[in-house]
Design an enzyme around this catalytic site. Structure first.
Site, PDB file in Angstrom:
ATOM      1  N   CYS A  64     -10.635 -32.097  23.678  1.00 23.52           N
ATOM      2  CA  CYS A  64     -11.936 -31.469  23.863  1.00 23.52           C
ATOM      3  C   CYS A  64     -11.835 -29.951  23.815  1.00 23.52           C
ATOM      4  O   CYS A  64     -10.754 -29.389  23.886  1.00 23.52           O
ATOM      5  CB  CYS A  64     -12.512 -31.817  25.240  1.00 23.52           C
ATOM      6  SG  CYS A  64     -12.799 -33.565  25.477  1.00 23.52           S
ATOM      7  N   TYR A 122      -0.324 -27.620  16.281  1.00 21.77           N
ATOM      8  CA  TYR A 122      -1.384 -28.341  15.572  1.00 21.77           C
ATOM      9  C   TYR A 122      -2.802 -28.127  16.125  1.00 21.77           C
ATOM     10  O   TYR A 122      -3.723 -27.861  15.371  1.00 21.77           O
ATOM     11  CB  TYR A 122      -1.062 -29.837  15.575  1.00 21.77           C
ATOM     12  CG  TYR A 122      -2.183 -30.713  15.065  1.00 21.77           C
ATOM     13  CD1 TYR A 122      -2.518 -30.728  13.710  1.00 21.77           C
ATOM     14  CD2 TYR A 122      -2.913 -31.511  15.929  1.00 21.77           C
ATOM     15  CE1 TYR A 122      -3.550 -31.521  13.237  1.00 21.77           C
ATOM     16  CE2 TYR A 122      -3.948 -32.309  15.468  1.00 21.77           C
ATOM     17  CZ  TYR A 122      -4.268 -32.315  14.128  1.00 21.77           C
ATOM     18  OH  TYR A 122      -5.283 -33.085  13.670  1.00 21.77           O
ATOM     19  N   ASN A 157     -11.553 -30.321  29.630  1.00 17.85           N
ATOM     20  CA  ASN A 157     -10.591 -30.536  28.548  1.00 17.85           C
ATOM     21  C   ASN A 157      -9.278 -30.986  29.175  1.00 17.85           C
ATOM     22  O   ASN A 157      -8.710 -30.282  30.005  1.00 17.85           O
ATOM     23  CB  ASN A 157     -10.406 -29.211  27.790  1.00 17.85           C
ATOM     24  CG  ASN A 157      -9.303 -29.257  26.757  1.00 17.85           C
ATOM     25  OD1 ASN A 157      -8.769 -28.222  26.383  1.00 17.85           O
ATOM     26  ND2 ASN A 157      -8.934 -30.419  26.279  1.00 17.85           N
ATOM     27  N   GLY A 158      -8.797 -32.161  28.759  1.00 11.33           N
ATOM     28  CA  GLY A 158      -7.532 -32.675  29.293  1.00 11.33           C
ATOM     29  C   GLY A 158      -7.691 -34.098  29.799  1.00 11.33           C
ATOM     30  O   GLY A 158      -8.770 -34.686  29.682  1.00 11.33           O
ATOM     31  N   GLY A 188     -12.692 -31.254  18.784  1.00 12.02           N
ATOM     32  CA  GLY A 188     -13.360 -32.522  19.045  1.00 12.02           C
ATOM     33  C   GLY A 188     -14.584 -32.664  18.173  1.00 12.02           C
ATOM     34  O   GLY A 188     -15.427 -31.755  18.143  1.00 12.02           O
TER      35      GLY A 188
END
Ligand code: SF4
Length: 472
Positions: free
Chosen positions: A7, A254, A110-111, A35
């Site tokens: 996210c 990435y 996020n996570g 995302g």
């Protein structure tokens, strides 16, 4: 090419009423790579919350019509989602909004929590009813429960952080405050900046600050809570114990955008460095170095700089693919390569090609890319990968989820080369990961199996959906 990030989060607070929805839109647009399943924005107009969330890309969900229906305000929080926990459905769109006994809250996360199942079970046993299947609702529950016994929302978050384990970068919005927090290991990035007209802006990556003209100030420290509110800006750092920083190394390889800087390290610079290391560790005689767009391009440049082999553009990515082709699931992935990538025969025909990509997961995508380059006339293809082989699942917010699906768990490097159809294959050595980012603390558990936290017992992405099904 087949690993998905979880996210991206974005938040801002303005000294005066402004078009905060427009600013959040551009911030989320810059975070779209993190995302593509769903997105949302919640606006705070002097304590009144308005929101719009849906499945789809930012440009699909927020048309000029939907944006114009959101009011002006003084705060906004936004989110783009790829679901690592919880299925793809509207319920799981974020930010999550909560009305609780002490007021309102919107939360973007996020996570992944590594103790989400235990925390959720305990809450359910005490009577909590969940509306989503994502970890974020668990965090929201714990924060609002703590709010009942603490004098402020930031104290509540601080208390919640004592029980949350795993990866979380959070942006919370109450009626009066914007609050950002990064987990004590700092797995996921989170930074903030300021615009010329006085808006404070927080985002997963610095590229989102740039997108709205905000000047980067700094990254949040691992474990830090940063509060923007009536008392100005207040930082709390000493509340949840010092941990050694473990920023996700795969953010640099990435996930993140190359124009972002995370914890003082340029993502582009880290990727170029990976390419240089590959050239030293796995040299080869070749005529051209090409990268798989987008995340292989910077490493390909580094390989070329170090080896002296000319850099070329051999693969073109179709950038105009909507959500139809970026949805999760094996069937969707199978179709993606030819639709997403096209080879330039003029660059490749008759040449010995060094082909650089960021990772190999199952090998299916890599095999298809190698075939594409072979069909364009390459005489030899030497694949170089700017990460080590994936050997372990990730529990911190990505979908590297099962050893069964990781080709390196079952095949040697030479076997993998044969399976994907390359003439040779070389990975970045695990021992070189630190040199990508100057040696500061990082997580590399998916490569070396050294997990910074306890490993959860049940890691299935749909574990909460399965449980719902069983009990009904
Ligand atoms: Fe990143 Fe791998 Fe650690 Fe997950 S396990 S946080 S992908 S380095």
């Amino acid at each position: 090419m087949s690993v998905h990030e979880e996210c991206g989060v974005f938040g801002l607070i303005s000294p005066k009423t402004a078009d905060v929805a427009g600013a959040a839109y551009y911030g989320l647009y810059a975070l779209q790579h993190r995302g593509q399943e769903s997105c949302g924005i919640v606006i705070n107009d002097d304590g009144m919350f308005s929101s719009h969330k849906d499945l789809g890309l930012v440009s699909e969900v927020f048309t000029s019509d939907t944006l114009s229906r959101l009011p002006r305000g003084n705060m906004a929080v936004g989110h783009v989602r790829y679901g690592t926990t919880g299925g793809t459905n509207r319920r799981n769109c974020q930010p999550i909004e909560v009305n609780h006994q002490k007021g309102k809250m919107a939360i973007a996360h996020n996570g992944n929590l590594s103790n989400a199942a235990e925390l959720r079970n305990a809450l359910e046993l005490s009577g909590a009813i969940f509306h989503t299947t994502s970890d974020t609702e668990t965090i929201a529950y714990i924060v609002t429960r703590e709010r009942l016994r603490t004098p402020s929302i930031e104290e509540a978050l601080s208390a919640a952080m004592n029980v949350l384990d795993g990866a979380y970068s959070l942006i919370l919005m109450s009626s009066q405050k914007l609050i950002c927090a990064r987990d004590p290991y700092g797995f996921r990035p989170l930074c903030y900046g300021k615009t010329a007209d006085g808006m404070y802006v927080a985002a997963s990556e610095s590229c989102a600050l740039k997108a709205i003209g905000a000047e980067f100030i700094r990254d949040l420290e691992p474990g830090e809570i940063l509060v923007f509110g009536p008392e100005g800006m207040v930082s709390r750092r000493e509340h949840c114990g010092r941990k050694q920083k473990k920023c996700c190394i795969f953010e640099y390889i990435y996930f993140a955008r190359p124009d972002s800087v995370i914890d003082g390290v340029s993502v582009h610079g880290a990727r170029v460095q990976a390419g240089k290391i590959l050239a030293r560790k796995h040299p080869v005689q070749a005529d051209i170095v090409i990268g798989v767009p987008d995340s292989g391009l910077d490493a390909a440049l580094g390989f070329s700089m170090e080896s002296g082999i000319p850099y070329g553009i051999g693969l073109i990515k179709n950038k105009y693919i909507g959500r139809t082709f970026i949805s999760p699931g094996q069937d969707a992935r199978m179709d993606q390569v030819k639709i997403k990538l096209s080879a330039i025969e003029e660059s490749i025909r008759g040449k010995r090609v060094v082909l650089i990509d960021d990772s190999i997961v199952r090998g299916t995508t890599s095999g298809r890319i190698v075939r594409l380059v072979r069909e364009a006339g390459a005489s030899e293809i030497h694949m170089r990968i700017s990460s080590p082989p994936f050997l372990h699942p990730c529990y911190y917010g990505t979908d590297i989820d099962s050893r069964e699906n990781l080709i390196a768990c079952h095949h040697s490097v030479s076997e993998t080369a044969e399976i994907i159809g390359a003439d040779s294959l070389g990975y970045l050595p695990v021992s070189e990961l630190g040199s990508l980012i100057g040696g500061c603390g990082y997580c590399s558990a998916c490569f070396d199996g050294v997990y910074p936290t306890e490993i959860p017992a049940d890691t299935r992405k749909d574990r909460f959906e399965q449980k719902l099904g069983k009990n009904n």
